[in-house]
Design a protein around this motif. Structure first.
Motif, PDB file in Angstrom:
ATOM      1  N   GLU A 165       0.792  -1.183  -0.123  1.00 25.27           N
ATOM      2  CA  GLU A 165       0.075  -0.099   0.038  1.00 25.27           C
ATOM      3  C   GLU A 165       0.756   1.071  -0.131  1.00 25.27           C
ATOM      4  O   GLU A 165       0.435   2.173  -0.640  1.00 25.27           O
ATOM      5  N   LYS A 169       1.871   5.430  -2.672  1.00 26.79           N
ATOM      6  CA  LYS A 169       1.729   6.762  -2.239  1.00 26.79           C
ATOM      7  C   LYS A 169       2.636   7.353  -3.219  1.00 26.79           C
ATOM      8  O   LYS A 169       2.543   8.842  -3.170  1.00 26.79           O
ATOM      9  N   ILE A 174      -4.161   8.347  -6.810  1.00 25.67           N
ATOM     10  CA  ILE A 174      -4.521   7.180  -6.045  1.00 25.67           C
ATOM     11  C   ILE A 174      -4.521   7.240  -4.529  1.00 25.67           C
ATOM     12  O   ILE A 174      -3.484   7.974  -4.132  1.00 25.67           O
ATOM     13  N   GLN A 175      -5.387   6.953  -3.885  1.00 25.28           N
ATOM     14  CA  GLN A 175      -5.537   6.861  -2.485  1.00 25.28           C
ATOM     15  C   GLN A 175      -6.084   5.751  -1.742  1.00 25.28           C
ATOM     16  O   GLN A 175      -7.212   5.230  -2.453  1.00 25.28           O
ATOM     17  N   LYS A 176      -5.581   5.023  -0.764  1.00 26.49           N
ATOM     18  CA  LYS A 176      -5.936   3.956   0.154  1.00 26.49           C
ATOM     19  C   LYS A 176      -7.048   4.222   0.563  1.00 26.49           C
ATOM     20  O   LYS A 176      -7.103   5.174   1.398  1.00 26.49           O
ATOM     21  N   GLU A 179      -7.053  -0.824   4.214  1.00 26.13           N
ATOM     22  CA  GLU A 179      -6.212  -1.744   4.040  1.00 26.13           C
ATOM     23  C   GLU A 179      -7.068  -3.055   4.059  1.00 26.13           C
ATOM     24  O   GLU A 179      -8.018  -3.351   4.290  1.00 26.13           O
ATOM     25  N   SER A 189      -6.527  -4.877  -0.239  1.00 26.27           N
ATOM     26  CA  SER A 189      -6.772  -3.461  -0.015  1.00 26.27           C
ATOM     27  C   SER A 189      -7.697  -2.855  -1.218  1.00 26.27           C
ATOM     28  O   SER A 189      -7.748  -3.148  -2.106  1.00 26.27           O
ATOM     29  N   TYR A 191      -8.426   1.079  -3.062  1.00 30.25           N
ATOM     30  CA  TYR A 191      -8.021   2.491  -3.238  1.00 30.25           C
ATOM     31  C   TYR A 191      -8.973   2.961  -4.153  1.00 30.25           C
ATOM     32  O   TYR A 191      -9.965   2.497  -4.690  1.00 30.25           O
ATOM     33  N   GLU A 197     -13.564   3.151  -6.988  1.00 26.17           N
ATOM     34  CA  GLU A 197     -12.721   2.324  -6.146  1.00 26.17           C
ATOM     35  C   GLU A 197     -12.132   1.023  -7.120  1.00 26.17           C
ATOM     36  O   GLU A 197     -12.416   0.813  -8.240  1.00 26.17           O
ATOM     37  N   ASN A 786      -7.185   7.428   6.745  1.00 30.46           N
ATOM     38  CA  ASN A 786      -7.948   7.149   5.304  1.00 30.46           C
ATOM     39  C   ASN A 786      -9.373   6.572   5.663  1.00 30.46           C
ATOM     40  O   ASN A 786      -9.672   6.259   6.635  1.00 30.46           O
TER      41      ASN A 786
END
Length: 808
Positions: A165, A169, A174-176, A179, A189, A191, A197, A786
């Motif tokens: 994960e 970054k 893109i963003q988690k 998890e 996970s 994202y 998604e 997050n």
């Protein structure tokens, strides 16, 4: 725990043997070979294979085109230098005692191969010049009308990344969201990518499904491919925002490798090994193995994750036309459910913000006695046959199995005004088995004066998910401050296996077995109308056949979908600067649903057309100053139609959503030793047609899986190349995310996670043989979250990682 003392001892013994192997060859009175390699146009040649023939020693040129052999026995050798697209070079070299033989070598373009050359990274971290996966053919990034970003293995090592994960970054946009949970079917996970998604479930362009976590030790690079990519990748594994393709490490010529040990905060211990060796004198058979063992505790009062990972791979070059490649991965993982709170989605929120929630993030609300095991196995086989100078046949097979064995829980808002959450838990016994077979024919030929690069392929994908175990039981209620409220004084439960098993004994067992298959055909052609003006046209036909639950015939259905793709690229400066535009399509097959009247009586089954996403995008790509600056600036507009809107009684089709924004990424090496990676993205997502009061699809609202609107990533390193501090370096960077509305509805109200900035840094020493580093993450000890789908997922406070690696 799943690991017996005997297994751990065996693994430690194996690692010690690996570590000691290079030392066994150590002798006195050696010589040294060092040199640099350039291409015929004067560029530094990165990622070149260099071997000493008739020995097992080999290496790869670094970001400066340099290579080095230490502790070489005095003798006369033949040095062989090879890089795809260039003629193999052989150079006689004489090694004498205590002397350094210095070479300056230049590669010439081969007339027998394509002139596109894969350069894995500019100074180790920038874009490759081409990817064989993004367009399913060798195509330079600057020639490709689609946007994609790369995270290299060098960058993963530099940042001392121990989980997949964190590697993402480094990618803009893109963003988690949350998890890996380990639960059956979709426990990997999640994202957000361009407002939609997505999961990391593609490996080397093929399905790589997992219910658990991914290990970065076998990652050569991660490709984040932007936009709805149904045309080349189908519907089952990609999202409307794009896909995540993991490219694994492959065998190479010569002998070499690396072993490392990492230790850090919260009980982190990680041992890795990467060994490559030829298996025959002609160097036609090569074997590589990557392995990792990791233990780590949660930053909270309870929680852990342990894993053993082994990835052997074998390549066999039968002759100049025929070759085989086999990749396998084995993972044994055990972990607890990550701490997350689910806010209510059906009534006005009990908490308007974080201050009212008063979440004690030092608590996990969990127990180490209740864990989930996620054993996983995958195999990929590839046969490549060069039919002629213009045509290549590629046959690939993928087979994977991922299991979930153990306890999974979620903590859901009771929505009753008492300010507490229900602790729900189940004991899973599930497995996902996936099979994929592809046949591709890849051509590079001319029609008149126009060059055509064409791929024509067939794809069969089969997925079988077996859900078993117990139903869900409610253990008790708990507040965000950790106060446990038992449901009944006559039946109290605790966070132990014995207590949870007693609760679940009263819950009916689940037995759900969905299975689906997809049959596809696709073609994509890239035409050089002129050397600087390119056009791409692609089409896929996709036939989806599902049995739903194989225990019932009522939910069987089939669907057929078409997915086109078009692109244009013009290069004002060939191979240096391009402007591009694309139209891309993605789609999703939707299962039928049962509709009810207001009295709860079944009134029939509703079937749906596939959902479709259409993207328009345009932008600029640059590759300037001999790869010292690469970057992309793009604007996209994605419209999704045929969304299914639903409530508990009735479902209908006709919802629409729009996601638009722009992205910028930059990879630069302005001066020797300095590398900069930076990115920014802005995303505006909105439901443009939906239902009033439908939390999932409410018109005018931003979907609660879209993540933050603004994201920034930055990482810069400087390595000293001379003087007292030679081989020492510094790294600095971090991430910014704007506020994230994880819930916004006229029914519930709005809950926003605040914006945050996380700063990281490192100090390192990196030579040809050793790398020692000290990394600090979240230097300011920022308390941040997050989340998506109304969840809050607290992230790590300040932590450090110290690492040591030996390269041979």
């Amino acid at each position: 725990m799943i690991y017996s003392n005997l297994k751990i001892k065996h693994f430690i013994l194996l690692f010690c043997l690996i570590l000691l192997t290079p030392s066994a060859f150590a002798q006195q009175n050696f010589g040294k070979i060092k040199g640099t390699i350039t291409t015929s146009d004067g560029e530094l040649a990165v990622g070149v294979n260099i071997i000493l023939k008739s020995t097992k020693y080999g290496t790869i040129s670094n970001e400066d085109g340099a290579f080095e052999f230490n502790r070489v026995k005095p003798n006369t050798y033949t040095l062989q230098v090879s890089l795809a697209g260039y003629e193999t070079l052989e150079q006689a070299v004489n090694v004498t005692v205590n002397e350094t033989t210095t070479l300056s070598l230049q590669l010439n373009v081969s007339n027998k191969q394509l002139k596109e050359v894969i350069v894995t990274a500019n100074r180790g971290k920038a874009f490759p010049k081409q990817s064989v996966y993004v367009s399913k053919m060798p195509l330079k990034n600057i020639e490709n009308p689609q946007v994609y970003n790369i995270v290299s293995s060098e960058l993963i090592k530099e940042q001392a990344i121990t989980n997949y994960e964190d590697a993402l970054k480094n990618v803009p946009g893109i963003q988690k969201l949350w998890e890996s949970t380990g639960r059956g079917g979709d426990g990997g996970s999640y994202y957000s990518l361009r407002g939609f998604e997505v999961q990391a479930n593609i490996v080397n362009g093929l399905p790589g499904l997992t219910n658990g976590s991914l290990d970065p030790s076998n990652v050569e690079r991660i490709e984040v491919i932007k936009g709805p990519s149904g045309t080349l990748f189908g519907s089952s594994l990609v999202s409307y925002g794009g896909l995540i393709n993991t490219v694994t490490k492959k065998p190479y010529s010569g002998f070499g490798g690396e072993v490392s040990y990492l230790a850090g905060s919260f009980g982190l211990n990680r041992v890795t090994a990467d060994i490559n060796t030829p298996l025959d004198d002609a160097d036609n058979v090569a074997f590589r193995i990557n392995a990792a063992y990791q233990t780590e505790n949660s930053f909270q009062d309870a929680g852990f994750r342990n894993s053993i990972f082994v990835a052997p791979s074998l390549s066999y070059k039968v002759n100049d036309k025929l070759s085989f490649l086999i990749n396998t991965e084995f993972m044994a993982e055990e972990k607890t459910t990550p701490s997350m709170l689910f806010l209510g989605r059906d009534a006005p929120l009990q908490f308007a913000n974080l201050d009212e929630l008063n979440y004690d993030t030092d608590l996990s609300f969990y127990s180490n006695d209740l864990s989930m095991k996620n054993p996983r196995f995958s195999l990929q086989g590839q046969m490549t046959y060069k039919m002629s100078d213009q045509w290549t046949s590629q046959t690939v097979l993928s087979r994977s199995s991922s299991k979930s064995r153990g306890y999974y829980s979620y903590i859901y808002d009771n929505e009753d005004g008492n300010g507490d959450f229900g602790f729900w838990i189940t004991k899973e016994q599930s497995q996902t088995i996936a099979t994929d077979i592809q046949q591709n024919f890849i051509g590079d030929f001319k029609i008149g004066q126009m060059r055509n690069r064409l791929v024509v392929g067939l794809d069969y994908f089969d997925r079988n998910v077996m859900y078993g175990g117990s139903g869900y039981g409610k253990l008790y209620n708990v507040t965000a401050q950790g106060e446990v409220r038992q449901l009944s004084p006559d039946a109290t439960y605790y966070l132990t296996q014995t207590s949870v098993d007693q609760l679940l004994a009263n819950e009916p067992a689940s037995n759900f077995n969905p299975q689906d298959a997809t049959y596809s055909a696709y073609a994509s052609d890239v035409i050089n109308i002129t050397p600087q003006f390119l056009a791409m046209a692609s089409l896929r036909v996709d036939y989806f056949d599902t049995e739903g639950d194989i225990n019932s015939d009522d939910d069987d259905y089939t669907q057929t979908a078409l997915s086109p793709k078009f692109g244009l690229v013009y290069q004002p400066i060939q191979d240096k600067l391009s402007v591009f535009a694309n139209y891309m399509n993605g789609f999703r097959n939707i299962a039928p649903s049962i509709n009810y009247d207001p009295d709860g009586n079944v009134i029939g089954s509703q079937t749906f057309e596939p959902e479709h996403a259409n993207q328009l995008e345009f932008g600029v790509k640059a590759d300037l100053f001999s790869d010292k600056l690469t970057g992309t600036l793009s604007y996209y507009d994605i419209n999704v139609a045929n969304l299914v809107t639903s409530n508990p009684m009735y479902s209908s089709q006709g919802g629409e959503a729009r996601s638009k924004g722009f992205e910028f990424d930059l990879n630069a090496s302005p001066i020797k030793g300095l590398s900069i990676i930076a990115g920014y993205s802005y995303n505006d997502s909105k439901i443009t047609k939906g239902d009033d009061g439908n939390v999932w699809l409410e018109e005018g609202k931003r979907p609660f899986w879209s993540g933050p609107k603004n994201l920034v990533n930055l990482w810069a390193t400087y390595k000293f190349d001379e003087g007292t501090l030679e081989n020492f370096g510094l790294g600095f960077g971090g991430n910014y995310a704007s506020e994230n509305a994880i819930l916004d509805s006229s029914v519930t109200g709005k809950f926003v996670l605040p914006e945050y900035t996380v700063i990281n840094g490192s100090v390192f020493y990196n030579s040809n043989k050793f790398r020692v580093s000290f990394n600090i993450n979240n230097i300011t000890n920022k308390d941040y979250f997050n989340g998506g789908w109304s969840t809050l997922n607290p992230q790590k406070p300040r932590n450090f990682v110290a690492s040591f690696a030996y390269k041979f």
